[in-house]
Write an enzyme that holds these catalytic residues in place. Sequence first.
Site, PDB file in Angstrom:
ATOM      1  N   GLY B  13     -58.435  41.772 -24.476  1.00 19.38           N
ATOM      2  CA  GLY B  13     -59.685  42.313 -23.942  1.00 19.38           C
ATOM      3  C   GLY B  13     -59.678  43.832 -23.983  1.00 19.38           C
ATOM      4  N   ASN B 114     -50.131  41.901 -22.307  1.00 14.55           N
ATOM      5  CA  ASN B 114     -49.023  40.972 -22.366  1.00 14.55           C
ATOM      6  C   ASN B 114     -48.841  40.253 -23.693  1.00 14.55           C
ATOM      7  OD1 ASN B 114     -47.083  40.259 -20.494  1.00 14.55           O
ATOM      8  ND2 ASN B 114     -48.662  39.921 -18.962  1.00 14.55           N
ATOM      9  N   ILE B 143     -56.745  46.650 -17.959  1.00 18.61           N
ATOM     10  CA  ILE B 143     -57.357  47.062 -16.696  1.00 18.61           C
ATOM     11  C   ILE B 143     -56.646  46.387 -15.525  1.00 18.61           C
ATOM     12  CG2 ILE B 143     -59.631  47.466 -17.731  1.00 18.61           C
ATOM     13  CD1 ILE B 143     -60.561  44.866 -16.263  1.00 18.61           C
ATOM     14  N   ASP B 144     -55.963  45.269 -15.800  1.00 23.46           N
ATOM     15  CA  ASP B 144     -55.348  44.494 -14.720  1.00 23.46           C
ATOM     16  C   ASP B 144     -54.097  45.147 -14.151  1.00 23.46           C
ATOM     17  OD1 ASP B 144     -57.274  42.519 -14.857  1.00 23.46           O
ATOM     18  OD2 ASP B 144     -56.193  41.409 -16.400  1.00 23.46           O
TER      19      ASP B 144
END
Lengths: 408, 408
Positions: B13, B114, B143-144
């Site tokens: 993303g 990841n 963003i996580d």
Amino acid sequence: MAMKNLIVGQSGGPTAVINSSLYGVVSESFAHSDQIGHVYGMVNGIEGFLNDTILDFAKELPGEKLEYLKTTPGAYLGSCRYKLPEDLKDPVYPRLFQKFQEMNIGYFFYIGGNDSMDTVSKLSRYAQQIDSDILVLGEPKTIDNDLILTDHTPGFGSAARYVATTVREIVVDASVYEKKAVTIVEIMGRDAGWLTASSALARRYEGDNPFLIYLPEVDFDVEKFLKDVENSFQKSASVIVCVSEGIHDASGKLICEYDSDVGCDTFGHKMLSGCGKYLENLLRNRLNVKARSVELNVCQRCSSMTISETDQEEAVMAGRFGVKSILDGNTGKMISFVRESDSPYRLTCGLEDVNRICNQTKTVSLSWISQNGSDVEKEFLTYAKPLVQGTVKVPMDKDGLPAFVYRK
Amino acid sequence: MAMKNLIVGQSGGPTAVINSSLYGVVSESFAHSDQIGHVYGMVNGIEGFLNDTILDFAKELPGEKLEYLKTTPGAYLGSCRYKLPEDLKDPVYPRLFQKFQEMNIGYFFYIGGNDSMDTVSKLSRYAQQIDSDILVLGEPKTIDNDLILTDHTPGFGSAARYVATTVREIVVDASVYEKKAVTIVEIMGRDAGWLTASSALARRYEGDNPFLIYLPEVDFDVEKFLKDVENSFQKSASVIVCVSEGIHDASGKLICEYDSDVGCDTFGHKMLSGCGKYLENLLRNRLNVKARSVELNVCQRCSSMTISETDQEEAVMAGRFGVKSILDGNTGKMISFVRESDSPYRLTCGLEDVNRICNQTKTVSLSWISQNGSDVEKEFLTYAKPLVQGTVKVPMDKDGLPAFVYRK
């Protein structure tokens, strides 16, 4: 006898520049300190005024603090949804005017949309009826842009800039994968499609996303929509669709109510969700494509980072013009915008009889909507483009985030 | 023999600054034209590379055009979610390395989270196995903020700035009425609550909204939540609650799945909607208060207007550092961030073994979450505040809207 005082209130849903209009009224009043005494604000509109919640701007926002109003979204004074009774014989009217007299109010401003103009209408008519010399003017505001007799309303330009910017960002975000996918963007405006139409400004070139735009001015047909989406895949795997929250079918039934016949929550109540969510599920099930929906929600009316400089300047201008007009003896009027020319864009302020404005809705002209009902014509773009121009520098606080002014 | 070429791809993303990392890699490579030949981009990641969709940056983004990458959200090169096979004997590996050889690739960069680090791990291990001299590095993005062995990830700061700014705006917007009302803000981050925790930065003063913040690191209890909200009304009529999309009960069941047991759409499929919508309905039915929910959605990762200058600069720095590191002969590593000090905030880049990073998740430390499970501790604020600092000036196009660079 002392100089008359001025009081100003805000009403209805806030916008990103309703405080800019307030700034215009207050700063222009300060500039006429030879004619205007105190500049008061009613906290939570006419309802708050009835409960004696009032502030004095010279004390609350002295010096530079007042400037922060121009980049603070929301309604600094608070708002209300209180509707004055239709019957001018209702005891609330003498109560209000008694208070005005006690506070030596000579000038009354109300910043708001349709319902607020109704308040301006009633107060000015009552003043005339009892031969009071209190002057009453309305400052327009609404992101919906649905007030008649004005080229547009303060608040619309910033909301349109938010919609155009955000839809452009969503288009960019959604275009990174190669697989067929649809993103539905649900935009505010239940009866009027002005904001949804503004999503057309997001296009970076002719033929760019959003491919499909549906306004509430045209009946929405689910089967035609599915065909429109299928055809759009010929242009790109990523299809962005912008819909007004108020789209409805030919019978008048809202699309957002389609699923509530079936879906109920654990309490047996109808699920409340938007048309975007319904269409997302529909696409997934009928076309077997990846689908997502984004509801722009209240961010449309409160984003400080996308305040349109033009909108901000015009809101201030409307506020200043209002003070000059009220000092000229005008009452029962709303400040309006008159477009002198599109290119170069030139705008002046005017005054319109508030009684002709309240309780009416200006929708997007059908001639500005494409024949196929899923896009807007160039005329709309010519109209809307000047309103979204200019980036505003928002002051930051010590934490590095937008510094908003607020009541303690 | 000609100088080796460099190739870079993006995966997973997108974020608001994944193109800033790309800018860092490409501009630093140009600066080493004595050591690096062509600078290629793979369109749609490793999947696109396998389909021969490649571009040459010197031709595609010559001169100043490259600068626009720094303020363009989304992934300029496009993305993919392709996972390389676990078995390094799979024929895709020789196919890939055959292509690398044909293009005289010496340096391979992959920008992603990841799963992308998993790709870097496999390619570098395969290179070692076949004794190839191709060097492979990973540039972090998400963003996580859930990658281990790095202080934080590029992309998080801008998303956190979006969350903090937008929640502050929503607080201001929601505070205009006097009637009891709850606004639920649903924030991204299914397994890690970093972004949701960042909503605490929105507070303008101690005790300000958002009053309640729920992360997925702590089990969510619906009855406790209702009590928390009722208690919050003692502070203000307007209560803002920030929840992670991934909140779940003690059994591990997601709150967003609570209603799907009951609500079905017209096709008999489960309704898909977020936990915000569920909690909104719950509050309306159980506490009989006005309730609304706002899902921040993809805007969190693609808003250009809230790019954090710090995040942008660090993403560029990571890109540049990566190129220097690969020229030094490093491979199978991810560029990491090492915080030297909080105040003044100082950060340097490091290198970490990518095999230790991939397929792991860094969650918010329980010691940074309040005992009552509905707020974060000061330590989190100290950690997060430097990352959201600085406003970026986004260049505008001739239409007055953000000028994003894109592939034709």
